[in-house]
Scaffold this active site. Structure first.
Site, short mmCIF file in Angstrom:
data_model
loop_
_atom_site.label_atom_id
_atom_site.label_comp_id
_atom_site.label_asym_id
_atom_site.label_seq_id
_atom_site.Cartn_x
_atom_site.Cartn_y
_atom_site.Cartn_z
NE ARG A 96 23.45 66.51 63.86
CZ ARG A 96 23.43 67.76 64.27
NH1 ARG A 96 24.20 68.13 65.29
NH2 ARG A 96 22.68 68.67 63.67
NE ARG A 352 29.11 62.86 55.63
CZ ARG A 352 27.92 62.50 56.06
NH1 ARG A 352 27.80 61.71 57.11
NH2 ARG A 352 26.82 62.92 55.45
CG HIS A 468 23.78 28.77 34.56
ND1 HIS A 468 23.11 29.38 33.51
CD2 HIS A 468 24.80 28.07 34.01
CE1 HIS A 468 23.69 29.05 32.38
NE2 HIS A 468 24.72 28.25 32.65
NE ARG A 574 33.96 29.96 31.27
CZ ARG A 574 33.59 31.14 31.79
NH1 ARG A 574 33.17 31.20 33.03
NH2 ARG A 574 33.63 32.24 31.07
NE ARG A 630 36.54 24.01 32.73
CZ ARG A 630 35.62 24.65 33.46
NH1 ARG A 630 35.89 24.99 34.71
NH2 ARG A 630 34.45 24.96 32.93
CG ASN A 781 33.08 29.58 40.60
OD1 ASN A 781 33.41 30.50 41.33
ND2 ASN A 781 32.81 29.75 39.32
#
Length: 888
Positions: A96, A352, A468, A574, A630, A781
């Site tokens: 495995r 696990r 966008h 913005r 801004r 960005n």
């Protein structure tokens, strides 16, 4: 000599749980269970380093590997008293995979290795069950041929179905040993026909074929895709686990199953799992038989008439319960367990940490902290911040039927149903009469902001995760599927077509921004719940983190949403998003298209009260928290009229002819507007724009301060500064307006003036710019665009190819490029502080909501991150985890 192989078994192991990077998750946990004295079939693990060496040497094994495997196999044979290929003392093994990160079903497995024409008879004799022996052999041929020899398993399924039909059998269990012998003959003939060689009879040859196949499966298509989706590095490699076989298909006292120590969907503290009697592990996974519940309680809740493991094998069940509790306590986490019962004896095959839903993760973390198994810090550290998206938006009911018409990119989480609208005007008009709308566009632009605001969700046929549409939708908290390239939108015909199906305006569709699916019709939804365990974890996270978390918002709805999610102010407002609706866009176009200062000021006078009103509401919602506004940033062309109807409308207001206005519009055209006349360059060219906005900010601060009783300290941000003199010029105008307003209102206004660092030159000259700037906000960005020299809106065409070819690991617009863009951020922070030690530093790009990028921000020592409203909880949790990691 490098050690490539580690053994385990009989209560001893050369590895342990902490060796998961070397032994993979499965190998490390098998070793750990052995050390705990649990019943684990013995075996050995070939390391992940051997896998990497295999690929480095053009798929050749390391020189010493064969000898070490031989020694480990001899050790295994001594522990079991059996020998591979020896009919008198038959040893069969499983082979495995096991990477350090769980990749369920992505890589290959071979069971029953060691069977051949001679040993199958020995297995029949030893087990006393010839049918079992020959069924095991045909399984081995089918699995080995598929995984190692490249003979598709469907070939064997067709043979099997034909033979069952010939014998009048519906189920595999109805076939006899003689039937299986005949089918094995057909299988072997098909293998020779397809591969050009007989099925291998030498067990050692079989073993090395399986080892090579597991290594090779690390680079199969599905594993590569899984790693890409889950950000698993290619150079981690996979381990190979060779283990003595135990059989869950040796009759009615044998079984195999999978269980979780807690419910992985809800987090409830109760054993949760399924099993099959007289079956091998792949039978449970394949779903060819309906599994049975492990506990009686689960059986009753499910309304099943099939007996539980608790009922039919009580001793094995009791042992399993004790072991599951021991493992959960030992690992201090919910466990995902695989087990086999061979003739009444329980064997553990895997342990696990179990995968779980976000809802379950929160409950398990909170419960375990309450139980004293883990600390609150550990509870916070265990939640995947990105998984919280599942909880912050409406989602499709998991039980709902899905009629999927297309799949795009899961660009913004959540799900929404609505009627199709093909333009922003349609979306607004439909919303105005009470309809719920999905805005369907080829791609969106800033002019679509009003339609996106009106829509429940957005669907585009072009664009990537940072287009966008994706960025704005995430900021609005609206579901978005982008880049659904199989869809065809015809605006003129008003149709959306895909695979012969046509949808028109008003037709109902559903978009699932979590999966990227587009569905036909309405689909039942589940609403988010943000109290209880969610609130507890957020409270703990807030007590740990150092960085503040603000939001990017310019509408009252976004600001209120962000506050409800715990935002500590606005890091980016913005203002350009405030100008696209109704009378505002007309006044804005009038201002842009005026060729005199007097004309511009007349138009700006119309916008002033609108801007002031906007800011008053934001300041009141934030009630004394910092708000960074801004100044106008985008190129003016984004506001210009495009259609004849829009040009006529503005021409009438300005008392101009449409032809004259069209010439003025054409004169403002730019070849590369994103690097053109925008940002601070507008304020330098037309300072009256900045003066109007500054006056609106300061008058609103006075008004909101009086209304709330909480002093407002606005932060005025000048965008796209690359030269200190640009900022000096604009700051002088801002200061002059502030002085005028303070004199007019008779009040002192505290405020900060700073800039957005989004150009490499600004980062390099940050120590000079900081002489004027009182804060830096990193606009990552644009900083990513200008550092790489690529367009965010166009890069999706090739960045995914770059990822697939290993040139980049992450899309730099999704996760911050630490080596390049990150170095500019680090440099600017250091230089800014050197000049102005108390300078305020934050990040407001899309990266402000990305957990990996937030860790970088903590390392650099930024004061805050700012992100879209629906990512605020994610950022709060990620900031806490970053603080935990940095502390050590």
């Amino acid at each position: 000599m490098t050690k490539w192989v580690y053994t385990f078994g009989d209560g001893a192991a050369e590895g342990r749980a902490g060796d998961r990077d070397l032994l993979g998750g499965k190998g490390a946990n098998l070793a750990e269970m052995c050390r705990l004295g649990l019943p684990v079939p013995p075996g050995f693990t070939i390391t992940t380093e051997a896998c990497n060496a295999y690929y480095s040497a053009a798929r050749s094994y390391p020189e010493a590997l064969a000898g070490q495997v031989g020694e480990a196999l001899t050790h295994l044979e001594q522990l079991t008293g059996r020998r591979l290929g020896d009919p008198s003392r038959l040893l069969l093994v499983s082979v495995r995979s096991g990477a350090r990160a769980s990749m369920p079903g992505m890589m290959d497995t071979v069971l029953n290795l060691g069977l051949n024409d001679a040993t199958v008879e020995a297995l029949a004799t030893e087990s006393g069950d010839a049918r079992f022996a020959y069924d095991s052999y045909r399984r081995f041929i089918q699995m080995y041929s598929d995984v190692v020899l490249g003979v598709d398993h469907e070939v064997f399924e067709e043979i099997l179905e034909d033979e069952k039909a010939n014998r009048g059998a519906e189920l595999d269990t109805e076939l006899t040993a003689e039937d299986w012998k005949a089918i094995i003959g057909l299988y072997k003939a098909k293998v020779e026909e397809e591969s050009g060689a007989p099925f291998p009879q030498d067990p050692e040859q079989q073993l090395w074929g399986a080892i090579g196949a597991v290594f090779s499966s690390w680079m199969n298509a599905r594993a590569i895709t899984y790693r890409r989706l889950h950000d698993i590095p290619e150079d981690w490699g996979t381990a190979v686990n060779v283990q003595a076989m135990v059989f869950g298909n040796m009759g009615e006292t044998s079984a195999t199953g999978v269980a979780f120590t807690r419910n992985p969907s809800t987090g409830e503290r109760a054993l949760y799992g399924e099993f099959l009697v007289n079956a091998q592990g792949e039978d449970v996974v394949a779903g060819i038989r309906t599994p049975q519940n492990i506990t009686e309680v689960a059986r009753i809740d499910a309304g099943s008439d099939k007996p539980s493991l608790e009922k039919i094998m009580p001793e094995a069940f009791a042992s399993f319960v004790a072991i599951s509790q021991k493992l959960e306590k030992h690992y201090r986490d919910m466990q995902d367990l695989e087990f086999t019962i061979e003739r009444g004896k329980l064997w553990m095959l895997q342990a696990r940490s179990g995968k779980r839903t976000a809802k379950a993760a929160l409950r398990i973390a909170v419960d375990m902290a309450s139980e004293g198994l883990i600390s609150q810090e550990e509870a916070v550290a265990r939640i995947d911040p990105g998984s919280l998206d599942q909880l912050l938006h409406p989602t499709i009911d998991p039980k709902a039927k899905r009629d999927v018409i297309a799949v795009g990119l899961p660009a913004s989480p959540g799900a929404a149903t609505g009627e199709i609208a093909f333009s922003s005007h349609e979306a607004e008009d439909m919303r105005a009469i009470g309809k719920r709308v999905i805005l369907v566009r080829i791609e969106t632009s800033p002019e679509d902001i009003h339609g996106m605001h009106a829509a429940e969700g957005i669907l585009t046929t072009r664009g990537g995760m940072t287009s966008h549409a994706a960025v704005v939708a995430r900021g609005m908290g609206k579901p978005c599927v982008s880049g659904a390239g199989t869809l065809r939108v015809d605006y003129r015909a008003g149709t959306l077509t895909v695979m012969g199906r046509t949808f028109r305006k008003g037709d109902v569709i559903t978009v699932d921004g979590g999966t990227g699916q587009v569905l036909n019709g309405a689909v039942p939804m589940q609403q988010p719940e943000l109290s209880g365990d969610f609130a507890s974890v957020m409270k703990w996270a807030d007590g740990i983190r150092r960085m503040k978390v603000r939001t990017n918002a310019e509408t009252p709805a976004d600001a209120r949403t962000a506050r409800s999610f715990g935002a500590e102010g606005i890091g980016l407002c913005r203002t350009e998003h405030m100008f696209f609706e109704g009378e505002r866009i007309i006044a804005m176009r009038e201002m842009i298209l005026s060729d005199t200062e007097a004309g511009r000021r007349a138009a700006l006078a119309k916008l002033l009260p609108m801007q002031r009103s906007d800011f008053v509401e934001l300041f009141e919602i934030m009630a004394g928290l910092p708000v960074t506004i801004r100044l106008l940033d985008p190129p003016l062309h984004e506001f210009l009229p495009k259609s004849d109807e829009e040009i006529d409308e503005v021409a009438t207001v300005m008392n101009l002819s449409p032809s004259a206005l069209r010439r003025r519009t054409e004169a403002l055209h730019e070849f590369n507007p994103m690097l053109g006349h925008r940002g601070c360059r507008l304020a330098v060219s037309y300072p009256e724009i900045a003066e109007m906005q500054a006056r609106a900010i300061f008058e609103a601060a006075v008004e909101a301060g009086r209304a709330t009783g909480r002093p407002v300290v606005p932060e005025v941000m000048v965008p796209l500064v690359g030269l200190k003199k640009e900022l000096d010029f604009i700051k002088a105008r801002i200061d002059a307006v502030a002085a005028d307003v303070m004199k007019e209102k008779g009040e002192t206004i505290g405020y900060l003036t700073g800039t957005m660092i989004e150009l490499p030159r600004a980062a390099v000259r940050a120590h000079v710019i900081a002489e004027t700037a009182e804060f830096f906000s990193f606009g990552t960005n644009d900083l990513t665009q200008t550092t790489f020299g690529i367009s965010r809106d166009d890069a999706s065409v090739f960045l995914e190819t770059y990822r697939q070819k290993g040139i980049i690991e992450q899309d730099p617009f999704v996760t911050l490029d630490k080596e390049g863009v990150g170095e500019f951020v680090r440099m600017a922070a250091q230089k800014g502080r050197a000049t102005r030690p108390d300078i305020k530093l934050g990040i407001c790009g899309e990266h402000g909501g990305d957990p990996a990028s937030i860790h970088f921000c903590e390392d650099v020592g930024l004061d805050y991150v700012s992100c879209s409203p629906f990512r605020v909880p994610i950022a709060r949790l990620a900031a806490a985890q970053a603080a935990i990691r940095k502390a050590g």
